[in-house]
Design a protein around this motif. Structure first.
Motif, PDB file in Angstrom:
ATOM      1  N   LEU A  43       0.835  -1.201   0.000  1.00  0.00           N
ATOM      2  CA  LEU A  43       0.000   0.000   0.000  1.00  0.00           C
ATOM      3  C   LEU A  43       0.872   1.254   0.000  1.00  0.00           C
ATOM      4  N   ASP A  44       0.537   2.188  -0.863  1.00  0.00           N
ATOM      5  CA  ASP A  44       1.253   3.457  -0.944  1.00  0.00           C
ATOM      6  C   ASP A  44       0.428   4.518  -0.211  1.00  0.00           C
ATOM      7  N   VAL A  45       0.554   4.532   1.101  1.00  0.00           N
ATOM      8  CA  VAL A  45      -0.250   5.421   1.937  1.00  0.00           C
ATOM      9  C   VAL A  45       0.188   6.874   1.748  1.00  0.00           C
ATOM     10  N   LYS A  46      -0.778   7.750   1.528  1.00  0.00           N
ATOM     11  CA  LYS A  46      -0.509   9.172   1.328  1.00  0.00           C
ATOM     12  C   LYS A  46      -0.680   9.938   2.641  1.00  0.00           C
ATOM     13  N   SER A  47      -0.064  11.107   2.705  1.00  0.00           N
ATOM     14  CA  SER A  47      -0.166  11.915   3.924  1.00  0.00           C
ATOM     15  C   SER A  47      -1.608  12.295   4.222  1.00  0.00           C
ATOM     16  N   LEU A  48      -2.390  12.576   3.180  1.00  0.00           N
ATOM     17  CA  LEU A  48      -3.787  12.949   3.377  1.00  0.00           C
ATOM     18  C   LEU A  48      -4.575  11.809   4.023  1.00  0.00           C
ATOM     19  N   ASP A  49      -4.214  10.562   3.694  1.00  0.00           N
ATOM     20  CA  ASP A  49      -4.879   9.405   4.306  1.00  0.00           C
ATOM     21  C   ASP A  49      -4.715   9.429   5.822  1.00  0.00           C
ATOM     22  N   ILE A  50      -3.519   9.766   6.255  1.00  0.00           N
ATOM     23  CA  ILE A  50      -3.221   9.769   7.689  1.00  0.00           C
ATOM     24  C   ILE A  50      -3.821  10.991   8.370  1.00  0.00           C
ATOM     25  N   TYR A  51      -3.665  12.154   7.766  1.00  0.00           N
ATOM     26  CA  TYR A  51      -4.121  13.382   8.416  1.00  0.00           C
ATOM     27  C   TYR A  51      -5.641  13.463   8.534  1.00  0.00           C
ATOM     28  N   THR A  52      -6.361  12.898   7.568  1.00  0.00           N
ATOM     29  CA  THR A  52      -7.825  12.940   7.655  1.00  0.00           C
ATOM     30  C   THR A  52      -8.373  11.887   8.611  1.00  0.00           C
ATOM     31  N   HIS A  53      -7.571  10.859   8.912  1.00  0.00           N
ATOM     32  CA  HIS A  53      -7.995   9.822   9.859  1.00  0.00           C
ATOM     33  C   HIS A  53      -7.386  10.020  11.244  1.00  0.00           C
ATOM     34  N   GLU A  54      -6.532  11.010  11.374  1.00  0.00           N
ATOM     35  CA  GLU A  54      -5.824  11.218  12.635  1.00  0.00           C
ATOM     36  C   GLU A  54      -6.787  11.308  13.813  1.00  0.00           C
ATOM     37  N   GLY A  55      -6.352  10.708  14.923  1.00  0.00           N
ATOM     38  CA  GLY A  55      -7.173  10.702  16.129  1.00  0.00           C
ATOM     39  C   GLY A  55      -7.698   9.320  16.443  1.00  0.00           C
ATOM     40  N   MET A  56      -7.836   8.494  15.401  1.00  0.00           N
ATOM     41  CA  MET A  56      -8.281   7.119  15.608  1.00  0.00           C
ATOM     42  C   MET A  56      -7.134   6.301  16.198  1.00  0.00           C
ATOM     43  N   PRO A  57      -7.426   5.317  17.056  1.00  0.00           N
ATOM     44  CA  PRO A  57      -6.380   4.404  17.522  1.00  0.00           C
ATOM     45  C   PRO A  57      -5.712   3.737  16.321  1.00  0.00           C
ATOM     46  N   SER A  58      -4.427   3.431  16.439  1.00  0.00           N
ATOM     47  CA  SER A  58      -3.642   2.957  15.297  1.00  0.00           C
ATOM     48  C   SER A  58      -4.217   1.721  14.613  1.00  0.00           C
ATOM     49  N   MET A  59      -4.711   0.750  15.386  1.00  0.00           N
ATOM     50  CA  MET A  59      -5.263  -0.459  14.777  1.00  0.00           C
ATOM     51  C   MET A  59      -6.498  -0.144  13.941  1.00  0.00           C
ATOM     52  N   LYS A  60      -7.355   0.729  14.454  1.00  0.00           N
ATOM     53  CA  LYS A  60      -8.570   1.084  13.720  1.00  0.00           C
ATOM     54  C   LYS A  60      -8.237   1.929  12.499  1.00  0.00           C
ATOM     55  N   LEU A  61      -7.241   2.804  12.641  1.00  0.00           N
ATOM     56  CA  LEU A  61      -6.808   3.594  11.496  1.00  0.00           C
ATOM     57  C   LEU A  61      -6.223   2.670  10.430  1.00  0.00           C
ATOM     58  N   GLY A  62      -5.418   1.718  10.879  1.00  0.00           N
ATOM     59  CA  GLY A  62      -4.828   0.762   9.945  1.00  0.00           C
ATOM     60  C   GLY A  62      -5.879  -0.038   9.202  1.00  0.00           C
ATOM     61  N   ARG A  63      -6.904  -0.492   9.911  1.00  0.00           N
ATOM     62  CA  ARG A  63      -7.984  -1.254   9.280  1.00  0.00           C
ATOM     63  C   ARG A  63      -8.739  -0.378   8.282  1.00  0.00           C
TER      64      ARG A  63
END
Length: 234
Positions: A43-63
């Motif tokens: 997976l080529d994760v983009k910064s926007l993917d992380i910043y818009t999901h920020e705040g979620m626990p890591s496992m849930k964000l990963g899922r």
């Protein structure tokens, strides 16, 4: 963009802050760690993917990332990848954690004015303790809520409800400072009276539900200082 600075600062008795991207300049490390760890899954994760999901626990964000990219990843493999992300983050952040300009002074000013302060983050307690310590902010918060303290994380209201409960704060007299849409949703769902967004990781267009928007923590600090001084007749 000009800071709006409309808050009636003297009204509020509690301020609850997100950590990464609000108090500390650490979101870039989270993104880089996610990007590198999830490359192993193709997976080529983009910064926007992380910043818009920020705040979620890591496992849930990963899922959430795995599902959005349409990948098939077992819970065991995902946990392994998230654990790798956490270790990468630790290595990247070690010795490089800094509070944003104006953070220590603003926290001290609020405390001097009798305002209770909380940190509300989706990160685990071990990581939070390390970040707060390295940023030189130990003892500055009256309460800390981590991703381990509630069953549901942001965007659900639970983290901010927990934070206000720990402070003994009334939502009608509480403020939340966030830098992510998930956090804004959580604060609004918790009934927090006033929500401020800082655009450290995302532009203003992502924060239409915020009551106020600031381009940086330094601008937020200046705003609060001016509003408190004005309301006290200074």
């Amino acid at each position: 963009m000009q800071p709006h600075c409309t808050i009636d600062a003297r009204r509020y008795r509690a301020v609850l802050f997100d950590l990464d991207g609000v108090i500390t300049d650490t979101m870039r490390f989270h993104y880089e760690a996610f990007h590198k760890a999830f490359e192993r899954l193709g997976l080529d994760v983009k910064s926007l993917d992380i910043y818009t999901h920020e705040g979620m626990p890591s496992m849930k964000l990963g899922r959430a990332l795995v599902e959005e990219y349409g990948a098939s990843v077992s819970d065991e493999e995902l946990k392994k990848t998230v654990d790798e992300k956490r270790e990468l983050y630790r290595q990247m952040a070690e010795g490089n954690i800094r509070a944003y300009p104006g953070v220590p002074e603003t926290l001290a000013m609020l405390r001097e004015n009798g305002v209770k302060l909380a940190l509300v983050t989706g990160s685990n307690r071990r990581s939070v303790t390390k970040v707060v310590e390295e940023a030189g902010l130990t003892g500055m918060f009256d309460a800390i809520v981590t991703g381990e303290d509630t069953e549901r994380g942001k965007p659900f209201p639970d983290p901010y409800l927990k934070g206000m409960d720990k402070l003994g704060a009334d939502k009608a007299y509480s403020v939340v400072v966030e830098n992510a849409p998930m956090g804004i949703k959580a604060a609004k769902a918790a009934g927090v009276d006033y929500v401020i967004a800082v655009t450290t990781t995302l532009p203003e267009q992502y924060f239409k539900d915020a009551d106020d928007i600031m381009p940086s923590f330094a601008d937020l600090g200046d705003c609060l200082a001016k509003r408190i001084e004005a309301s006290s007749g200074g």
